[in-house]
Design a protein around this motif. Structure first.
Motif, mmCIF file in Angstrom:
data_model
loop_
_atom_site.group_PDB
_atom_site.id
_atom_site.type_symbol
_atom_site.label_atom_id
_atom_site.label_comp_id
_atom_site.label_asym_id
_atom_site.label_seq_id
_atom_site.Cartn_x
_atom_site.Cartn_y
_atom_site.Cartn_z
ATOM 1 N N THR A 266 -6.649 -5.040 -0.182
ATOM 2 C CA THR A 266 -5.403 -4.293 -0.034
ATOM 3 C C THR A 266 -5.618 -2.795 -0.219
ATOM 4 O O THR A 266 -4.710 -2.021 -0.006
ATOM 5 C CB THR A 266 -4.339 -4.753 -1.057
ATOM 6 O OG1 THR A 266 -4.822 -4.482 -2.361
ATOM 7 C CG2 THR A 266 -4.002 -6.204 -0.895
ATOM 8 N N ARG A 267 -6.797 -2.404 -0.633
ATOM 9 C CA ARG A 267 -7.156 -1.003 -0.899
ATOM 10 C C ARG A 267 -6.309 -0.412 -2.003
ATOM 11 O O ARG A 267 -6.207 0.786 -2.139
ATOM 12 C CB ARG A 267 -7.033 -0.155 0.361
ATOM 13 C CG ARG A 267 -8.033 -0.522 1.407
ATOM 14 C CD ARG A 267 -8.073 0.421 2.552
ATOM 15 N NE ARG A 267 -7.013 1.402 2.544
ATOM 16 C CZ ARG A 267 -6.581 2.049 3.595
ATOM 17 N NH1 ARG A 267 -7.121 1.816 4.748
ATOM 18 N NH2 ARG A 267 -5.619 2.940 3.514
ATOM 19 N N VAL A 268 -5.670 -1.253 -2.792
ATOM 20 C CA VAL A 268 -4.910 -0.786 -3.951
ATOM 21 C C VAL A 268 -5.783 -1.037 -5.170
ATOM 22 O O VAL A 268 -6.190 -2.172 -5.406
ATOM 23 C CB VAL A 268 -3.573 -1.554 -4.078
ATOM 24 C CG1 VAL A 268 -2.829 -1.110 -5.314
ATOM 25 C CG2 VAL A 268 -2.731 -1.308 -2.837
ATOM 26 N N LEU B 153 0.833 -1.208 0.000
ATOM 27 C CA LEU B 153 0.000 0.000 0.000
ATOM 28 C C LEU B 153 0.867 1.258 0.000
ATOM 29 O O LEU B 153 0.569 2.224 -0.700
ATOM 30 C CB LEU B 153 -0.956 0.001 1.194
ATOM 31 C CG LEU B 153 -1.941 1.162 1.232
ATOM 32 C CD1 LEU B 153 -2.813 1.197 -0.028
ATOM 33 C CD2 LEU B 153 -2.818 1.077 2.468
ATOM 34 N N THR C 178 -0.804 -7.101 -5.422
ATOM 35 C CA THR C 178 -1.211 -5.921 -4.673
ATOM 36 C C THR C 178 -2.555 -5.393 -5.129
ATOM 37 O O THR C 178 -3.062 -4.452 -4.558
ATOM 38 C CB THR C 178 -0.159 -4.799 -4.770
ATOM 39 O OG1 THR C 178 -0.002 -4.443 -6.134
ATOM 40 C CG2 THR C 178 1.150 -5.246 -4.174
#
Length: 161
Positions: free
Chosen positions: A153-155, A50, A148
């Motif tokens: 992963t908020r990516v 991140l 990722t």
């Protein structure tokens, strides 16, 4: 023991030559790797991934196990803290057009040898050299690596595909 941070060592292969991405630190503008403090409910390697996204817009696969660590002094107001930074190799597949810290740092892709000359921390220099030597012998291995762009992963997913 100092506080913990987690870093990504972003890399790619250009015509079978290992290239490493370095970014500048905000305050002193020294060359380093994306790093940050632990995040609640996020595994260390995902925190490193991140940070690579937030600081350089990077998308790729990150190792689930750290390749080593280095010490880093961080200033928090008037206090200085010693941070123990665990480093996770990250094979970069792409870079987003926009990311949260775009324009706040410089970023360059360089050979591992050049990266070793540019980074300020001797321990990080040694980690990069060790990773480069291992990669030359066997190729980069990210067994157990994690994309990722996986959910959680908020990516964001790379929208250019």
């Amino acid at each position: 023991m100092g506080k913990k941070q987690f870093a990504a060592l972003p890399f790619r292969l250009d015509n079978s030559e290992l290239r490493v991405l370095l970014i500048t630190t905000r305050r002193k503008r020294r060359w380093s790797v994306p790093k940050g403090s632990p995040m609640r409910n996020k595994e260390p390697h995902l925190t490193a991934a991140l940070e690579a996204y937030e600081e350089a817009g990077l998308i790729g696969i990150i190792a689930t196990r750290a390749m080593g660590s280095f010490k880093h002094r961080k200033r928090k107001g008037d206090r200085k803290q010693i941070m123990d930074v665990a480093v996770f190799p990250m094979k970069v597949h792409g870079q987003e057009r926009w990311w949260p810290e775009k324009g706040e740092r410089k970023a360059i892709w360089v050979s591992a040898e050049t990266a070793g000359r540019l980074v300020h921390k001797a321990e990080l220099r040694r980690l990069i050299a060790r990773f480069a030597a291992k990669t030359e012998k066997s190729g980069p291995s990210l067994q157990g690596g994690k994309r990722t762009s996986d959910p959680g992963t908020r990516v964001p997913r790379n929208r250019s595909n």
